[in-house]
Write a protein that holds these residues in place. Structure first.
Motif, short mmCIF file in Angstrom:
data_model
loop_
_atom_site.label_atom_id
_atom_site.label_comp_id
_atom_site.label_asym_id
_atom_site.label_seq_id
_atom_site.Cartn_x
_atom_site.Cartn_y
_atom_site.Cartn_z
N LYS A 32 25.90 78.03 3.38
CA LYS A 32 26.20 78.75 4.62
C LYS A 32 25.68 78.00 5.83
N LYS A 35 27.28 74.48 6.44
CA LYS A 35 28.54 74.65 7.17
C LYS A 35 28.26 74.84 8.67
N SER A 76 31.50 79.87 -8.34
CA SER A 76 32.54 80.88 -8.15
C SER A 76 31.97 82.19 -7.63
N ILE A 80 31.96 79.84 -3.25
CA ILE A 80 33.35 80.01 -2.80
C ILE A 80 33.55 81.27 -1.95
N PRO A 81 33.00 82.43 -2.34
CA PRO A 81 33.22 83.62 -1.50
C PRO A 81 32.57 83.53 -0.13
N GLN A 84 34.65 80.07 2.48
CA GLN A 84 36.03 79.91 2.03
C GLN A 84 36.82 78.88 2.82
N ASP A 85 36.46 78.63 4.07
CA ASP A 85 37.22 77.70 4.89
C ASP A 85 36.62 76.30 4.92
N ILE A 88 35.26 73.08 -1.20
CA ILE A 88 34.22 73.20 -2.23
C ILE A 88 34.63 72.30 -3.40
N GLY A 112 39.86 78.18 -7.20
CA GLY A 112 39.72 78.03 -5.76
C GLY A 112 38.96 76.81 -5.29
N SER A 114 38.55 73.00 -4.22
CA SER A 114 39.45 72.06 -3.55
C SER A 114 39.56 70.73 -4.29
#
Length: 399
Positions: A32, A35, A76, A80-81, A84-85, A88, A112, A114
């Motif tokens: 988090k 990012k 997962s 990922i949750p 999301q943008d 990963i 999910g 990438s």
């Protein structure tokens, strides 16, 4: 996130003069804030979970659990949750005999992720154990094949390589990023003991990147691990090296900073009755006038916090005087207003950083308290007579 979109984003960063940063973690809180700090992608590697357990990254190579199942579970649920943008990347143990790679990579994409990265990697293993793995059919080429499969499925791929031959193999397989793995990260209480010097790993990375340039010049080229663990270390790797485009870190982003900060804050609470009398916060809490005059307090505060927003009104409140009185006193003793003083201080610091470090001008502004580069450049030219770029160019000419 689609592979082409990821590549477009990374190339846009490079065109703007920025570096690519990948952060390896197993914790949602690290992902988090990585990012928020501007990370370009997140790697979910099994060693990250062991670091969260207080163990060495090396635990990711020992038979404590199934690496792929571990990564699938925590990534997962936790990563990922939450982000999301942001791309990963799944840390794939390609030598896992319990997984059929084509099927499993399809599952990774469906969940999910990438893309993939070859970790844990047999490339870190040498000597007799490496020879035994080769004989048992677990060579590095299994990792190359996994990258090839993922590339065929239009997934983003980050390949850890240890020499020029492996770089060539991964390029042929379609890797989007070649990352020169420089060994286990040195530093901190749990760091690997045996490391190469920065100069030695720089030579190693250069050889790998030369191969990349021969085979695919526009390939994204990064480094990871070894003695490269701080922004200064990375800056050294960038110096005189136009090929290096960025850095991937794990321990450097979460283990080493956590060790230092948790140790220091615990010591601070433990010894709260024995704080250093020179500590600025102690003086603020205890009352400014008991220690020194108002103006010296303001100047010291600026020296320690020039890179942050500073409210003169807040400083007046801490000193228990009116803003107008502190402003008048400051101008009388210093010879200029507080606003002029802090701007001049920041510009002097900016020039000092340019004198000392090889840094992009776009990266300089936030280091001295400016989020708007245009405003920073305007102030720098006003007080130094040159724009930051002109000032840096003059320095390079003199050198």
């Amino acid at each position: 996130m689609k592979r082409e979109q990821i590549l477009d984003n990374l190339k846009s960063q490079l065109k703007m003069g920025n570096h690519i940063i990948g952060v390896s973690t197993s914790a949602g809180i690290t992902a988090k804030y990585a990012k928020q700090g501007g990370a370009d992608f997140i790697l979910t590697l099994n060693s990250g979970k062991f670091r969260q357990m207080g163990r060495s990254s090396l635990a990711g190579f020992l038979p404590f659990c199934n690496s792929n199942d571990m990564v699938m579970d925590f990534a997962s649920r936790e990563i990922i949750p939450l982000v999301q943008d942001l791309p990963i990347i799944f840390g794939l143990n390609a030598t896992d005999p319990t997984k059929e790679m084509e099927t499993y990579i399809n599952e990774i994409k469906h969940m999910g992720f990438s893309g993939i990265n070859n970790y844990p990697t047999v490339g870190l293993i040498d000597g007799l154990f490496s020879e035994a793995l080769q004989e048992e059919g677990n060579p590095y080429l299994l990792e190359v094949e996994a990258i090839r499969i993922a590339h065929e499925r239009d997934m983003f791929t980050v390949a850890f390589v240890f020499d020029e031959i492996q770089a060539a193999q991964m390029i042929e397989a379609g890797a989007d990023v070649i990352c020169a793995h420089l060994g286990l990260t040195e530093g901190g209480l749990l760091g690997a003991k045996k490391v190469f010097s920065l100069e030695a790993v720089k030579v190693k990375a250069d050889k790998i990147f030369n191969t990349c340039n021969e085979l695919k010049p526009d390939l994204i080229k990064l480094v990871y691990g070894g003695p490269v663990k701080t922004p200064i270390d990375v800056q050294y790797m960038y110096s005189n090296n136009e090929d290096l485009m960025g850095y991937i870190g794990g321990s450097a982003f979460e283990r080493i900073p956590s060790e230092k900060s948790i140790t220091n804050i615990t010591k601070a609470f433990k010894g709260s009755g024995k704080l250093d009398e020179d500590d600025l916060m102690v003086k603020m809490l205890d009352g400014v006038t008991k220690h020194y005059d108002y103006v010296e307090f303001v100047k010291e505060y600026v020296a320690q916090n020039y890179m942050n927003d500073i409210s003169f009104l807040d400083l007046a409140k801490v000193a228990h005087v009116s803003r107008s009185y502190l402003s008048s006193l400051f101008k009388k003793k210093v010879g200029c207003s507080f606003q002029t003083y802090i701007v001049k201080f920041r510009m002097d610091k900016a020039a000092e950083i340019l004198d000392r470090e090889n840094i992009q001008c776009s990266e300089l502004a936030p280091l001295v308290g400016y989020q708007d580069y245009a405003q920073f450049s305007k102030m720098f030219k006003k007080y130094k007579g040159y724009s930051p770029k002109q000032y840096k160019s003059n320095l390079n000419t003199k050198r």
